[in-house]
Design an enzyme around this catalytic site. Structure first.
Site, short mmCIF file in Angstrom:
data_model
loop_
_atom_site.label_atom_id
_atom_site.label_comp_id
_atom_site.label_asym_id
_atom_site.label_seq_id
_atom_site.Cartn_x
_atom_site.Cartn_y
_atom_site.Cartn_z
N ASP A 282 2.31 -2.19 6.08
CA ASP A 282 2.98 -2.93 5.00
C ASP A 282 1.99 -3.26 3.88
OD1 ASP A 282 1.49 -5.08 6.03
OD2 ASP A 282 3.13 -5.72 7.32
N SER A 283 2.21 -4.38 3.19
CA SER A 283 1.35 -4.71 2.04
C SER A 283 -0.11 -4.90 2.43
CB SER A 283 1.86 -5.97 1.34
OG SER A 283 1.95 -7.04 2.27
N ILE A 284 -0.36 -5.31 3.67
CA ILE A 284 -1.76 -5.54 4.07
C ILE A 284 -2.50 -4.20 4.15
CG2 ILE A 284 -3.26 -6.62 5.80
CD1 ILE A 284 -0.88 -8.43 6.54
#
Lengths: 240, 240
Positions: free
Chosen positions: A11-13
């Site tokens: 995901d965004s991480i």
């Protein structure tokens, strides 16, 4: 010599891992001239959405399949019902099933691949509230994630790793071994440079245990100190 | 949607572009979810050695050829004869011939590719001496590069770009437009974070002029705000 490929799926991480100090950029640097690091991070995605990416991202007949894939989802699945971002919530039983499907798909498409499961990081609820207040002031809504809930998803992720016998990083636990672990998170959820360094260090270790020990891997082309600049062809012949 | 690929081909200034603050990592971030950035930097290499990499790095029958390649050599070719590192020296006429060969090879192997030539950066001779003294003290040898010589290689690189009608970045000139340009170099030769930012900004501009304008390029998969989390299949269908 063709370089092996390491894919970062999450995901965004994962998406933000090439921002300054990011763990993806650091990993690229660790495997400099030895392996390619390819980022496949999708901000806001949970495991339910990730399922729609599998066929194209990890096709069966890939001519140059990756040697390793990090799978790093759960931070969005753990968003609470009845709060902001509740659409991202995935019930824990379904999170488990989705993670199993993701790993199965990757391993079926690429039999020799090393899959590494990474749990969501802890949530700093105070930092999360402060971040919301910095954006919305008095109108800030209650935090959409709790550390306890993230911990349950982390535990589930570790169960999947154990059931499938794939290596894993319990980032939720690892970070909280440090008393002031909140420093690893910039908005209570995403990583600071120090947090990125923790992820980088852990990923390097687990890849090394799985056979991708960067210092022991060959360069794709000779180091300049191994080349006679007058007769370079010899070094390049030797390499092949 | 498969992501296009951008390859960074060069010497140590390219190899080290994923170190903290590096221009390669920043470029990966600029093209986040839109294009892959692949680093092919080789510390110590000059254009003479680069010729040995062409067949494998840019094969004719590549199934997924890059859409753009930055070619960034010359800092080592410009090393002075009779000094440390003189083995890296390539006479300027041969440097020109080698650069022509490199661009020809890439364009013949991948007809639709955008090739961007980047000149070597300026050399801060004082910084270079200080760096040598920090390593060797009184035994430091005279600097192996001059700014004037780097400028001649930069001029030649720009000539090649003009002859072949490929876009280019005159980094040697661009950096020296800033009065305290020495701040762009960490050891008189390699880039500081500020120097990396200059390269990143210039590469983004020249890629955009060549049709790779990051903000206008499509994501490979939908942004989460475009997805109905209850019926995600619709957004993914639309994408295809």
């Amino acid at each position: 010599m063709a370089r092996p490929k390491i894919v970062l799926f999450g995901d965004s991480i994962t998406q933000r891992s090439f921002e300054p100090g990011g763990w993806g950029a650091a990993l690229t640097n660790t495997f400099s001239r030895k392996a390619d690091v390819i980022v496949r991070g999708y901000g806001g995605y949970n495991t339910k959405l990730a399922l729609f990416l599998l066929d194209e991202t990890f096709p069966t007949n890939c001519t140059k399949p990756p040697v390793a894939v990090t799978v790093f989802f759960g931070a969005n699945d753990a968003a609470l019902l009845g709060r902001n971002n509740e659409q991202q919530h995935v019930p824990i039983a379904q999170y488990k099933e989705n993670l199993l499907k993701i790993v199965y798909h990757i391993k079926e498409s690429i039999p020799a691949v090393l899959v590494v499961l990474i749990t969501p990081p802890p949530v700093d609820e105070v930092g999360r509230i402060e971040y919301a207040r910095s954006l919305y002031g008095e109108n800030a809504k209650p935090p959409e994630r709790t550390n306890e809930m993230a911990g349950m998803y982390a535990k589930t992720c570790m169960e999947v790793a154990a059931e499938l016998n794939v290596p894993s990083i319990n980032l939720w636990s690892k970070m909280q071994e440090t008393p002031d672990w909140q420093k690893y998170l910039c908005d209570g959820l995403h990583l600071t440079e120090e947090g990125n360094a923790v992820v980088h260090g852990e990923v390097v270790k687990v890849l090394a245990s799985g056979g991708l020990h960067a210092p022991g891997m060959p360069y794709d082309f000779p180091h300049h100190s191994q080349i006679d600049f007058e007769k370079p062809e010899e070094a390049f012949k030797k390499q092949r």
